[in-house]
Enzyme design. Sequence first.
Site, short mmCIF file in Angstrom:
data_model
loop_
_atom_site.label_atom_id
_atom_site.label_comp_id
_atom_site.label_asym_id
_atom_site.label_seq_id
_atom_site.Cartn_x
_atom_site.Cartn_y
_atom_site.Cartn_z
N HIS A 63 7.42 18.03 -4.71
CA HIS A 63 7.12 18.66 -6.11
C HIS A 63 5.86 18.88 -6.26
O HIS A 63 5.15 18.14 -6.36
CB HIS A 63 8.14 18.09 -7.28
CG HIS A 63 8.93 17.69 -6.22
ND1 HIS A 63 10.12 18.57 -7.27
CD2 HIS A 63 9.65 16.62 -6.56
CE1 HIS A 63 11.12 18.42 -6.68
NE2 HIS A 63 10.59 16.92 -6.10
N ASP A 153 17.82 21.17 -5.82
CA ASP A 153 16.83 19.54 -6.34
C ASP A 153 16.37 19.70 -7.41
O ASP A 153 15.62 20.26 -8.06
CB ASP A 153 15.69 19.22 -5.33
CG ASP A 153 15.32 18.06 -5.18
OD1 ASP A 153 16.11 17.54 -4.76
OD2 ASP A 153 14.18 17.47 -5.89
N HIS A 233 17.04 12.79 -0.53
CA HIS A 233 16.95 11.11 -0.85
C HIS A 233 18.26 10.35 -1.15
O HIS A 233 18.73 9.81 -2.15
CB HIS A 233 16.28 10.90 -2.16
CG HIS A 233 16.69 12.39 -2.89
ND1 HIS A 233 17.48 12.51 -3.37
CD2 HIS A 233 16.23 13.30 -3.30
CE1 HIS A 233 18.19 13.26 -4.61
NE2 HIS A 233 16.89 14.31 -4.20
N ASP A 306 10.10 12.56 -1.64
CA ASP A 306 10.31 13.11 -3.18
C ASP A 306 8.67 13.34 -4.35
O ASP A 306 9.45 12.33 -5.14
CB ASP A 306 11.55 12.48 -3.45
CG ASP A 306 11.40 12.96 -4.85
OD1 ASP A 306 11.24 14.34 -5.10
OD2 ASP A 306 13.13 12.66 -5.48
N HIS A 310 4.23 13.26 -12.56
CA HIS A 310 3.88 13.78 -13.93
C HIS A 310 2.74 13.31 -14.87
O HIS A 310 2.32 12.27 -14.26
CB HIS A 310 5.23 13.11 -13.71
CG HIS A 310 6.82 13.60 -14.00
ND1 HIS A 310 7.50 14.47 -14.42
CD2 HIS A 310 7.82 12.82 -13.37
CE1 HIS A 310 8.36 14.39 -13.54
NE2 HIS A 310 8.84 13.44 -13.12
N PHE A 324 11.93 11.35 -14.72
CA PHE A 324 12.06 11.03 -13.72
C PHE A 324 10.58 11.44 -12.54
O PHE A 324 10.92 12.30 -12.35
CB PHE A 324 13.41 11.28 -13.01
CG PHE A 324 14.75 11.19 -14.11
CD1 PHE A 324 15.56 9.96 -13.80
CD2 PHE A 324 14.70 11.65 -15.28
CE1 PHE A 324 16.72 8.65 -14.05
CE2 PHE A 324 16.25 11.21 -15.64
CZ PHE A 324 16.98 10.00 -15.28
N GLY A 325 10.78 10.09 -11.19
CA GLY A 325 10.49 10.65 -10.21
C GLY A 325 8.71 9.74 -10.18
O GLY A 325 8.24 9.26 -10.73
O1 DOR Z 1 12.93 11.82 -9.27
C1 DOR Z 1 13.07 12.96 -9.49
N1 DOR Z 1 12.12 13.76 -9.78
N2 DOR Z 1 14.13 12.61 -9.31
C2 DOR Z 1 14.25 14.43 -8.49
O2 DOR Z 1 15.42 14.69 -8.08
C3 DOR Z 1 13.60 15.35 -8.86
C4 DOR Z 1 11.86 14.99 -8.77
C5 DOR Z 1 10.98 15.75 -10.60
O3 DOR Z 1 11.15 17.15 -9.91
O4 DOR Z 1 10.44 15.24 -10.82
#
Ligand code: DOR
Length: 433
Positions: A63, A153, A233, A306, A310, A324-325
């Site tokens: 991303h 995704d 994933h 992945d 953030h 998430f992520g």
């Molecule tokens: O943990 C994640 N973050 N999983 C995802 O599929 C999307 C991603 C995000 O875009 O932050």
Amino acid sequence: MNLLVSGGRLVDPANGLDAILDCLILGAKVAEVGRKLRAPEGTPVVDARGKVVAPGFIDMHVHLREPGYEYKETIATGTRAAARGGFTRVACMANTDPVNDNRAVTDYILAKAREEGSVRVHPIGAVTRGLKGEALAELGELAEGGCVAYSDDGRPVMDAGLLRRALEYVQPFNLPIISHAEDATMAEGGVMHEGVISTELGLRGISGAAEEVIVAREIILSELTGSPVHIAHVSTAGAVRLIRAAKTRGIRVTAEVTPHHLLLTEEAVRSFDTNTKMNPPLRTKADREALQEALADGTLDAVATDHAPHAPAEKEVEYDHAAFGIVGLETAVPLLLNHLVHGGVLDLPTLIARFTVGPARILNLPGGHLGKGADGDLVILDLDREHEVDPTRFASRSRNSPFGGWILRGFVWMTVVGGRIVQQDGVVRGGGR
Ligand code: DOR
């Protein structure tokens, strides 16, 4: 751009090579791989003795956040992180703002990548308009614009009829659809794996079955339409079993796994560190074991990070409310060298294959090998160099990693794109291509 890389252990799984060999790059392309090569006058020489030389790694699931979320990451910072991590190509997901569901956004990403990118960037287009799961995106335009796959995704395409139509429609473009395999109705409100630990911690769980029902559906739809489906994933042993059985039956399904699902489990969530919150969630020890085994036997074709940057404000909140992520570009290779290769789980050529020819085949990319005429993209690894993961020093704009403070043996010493050194010893040189 010309470069001679000499004296390293060259591992090129696509060409069955693992020996002390030189690699000569002329005019940004691989001219020759062989013993004691001679280069034209003035060609810069890199002494790779004692190190491992491999085709540039490919991260098919990143991303980059631009356009729209530049406070998390940009194409410039994300590709600098990629260069530090040993990746010479990244495929970037469509959940930007605006969503990459039409040609204008694809063009923007590619133009930015040319101007500011340190490595090659391959956009992934959305399957549905605005990732809403209601109407198909401009699939033909996206292919023409240079997208290498389609994916919503972050969200599954929940309407099976719509996904079936997408799979049929994209056949002439020969691009795979990448599935975020998670039943939205089952996963609703969940923040970690559903099990004893989620109960103990009082956190809402996401069952492994939420992933497996959609993996089963994608396999069925791939068989029905004959179109390739790639599962992003993969996180559960049950999903691995379904994919393994489908591959045995010749169905066109491929799959990737992340370093965090290969190394961490739900136990990590006990810390309430929000850098253990990702989607899909960290699973059980048995799941982790099944993923490691499946990476070794090829059921899982590729490692993908992945990489999901953030901002602190999105992570420094209660577990329930955190985004998430995690970021992954700068830690993936050292983590897996340390834990899988030095840990005796996987041999080095197999790991390199999952970072190179594996993703290249799924996305039909020209890279992933060092055959004559290939792009002059390579990575040089120092297998024995130890270092501590320090997120404050990431090239990424974001720092959300659960691996801070880990001491790892295995270091990405150099990254070369088109014969140009873009990273050496952790220092990224310039941007733009
Ligand atoms: O943990 C994640 N973050 N999983 C995802 O599929 C999307 C991603 C995000 O875009 O932050």
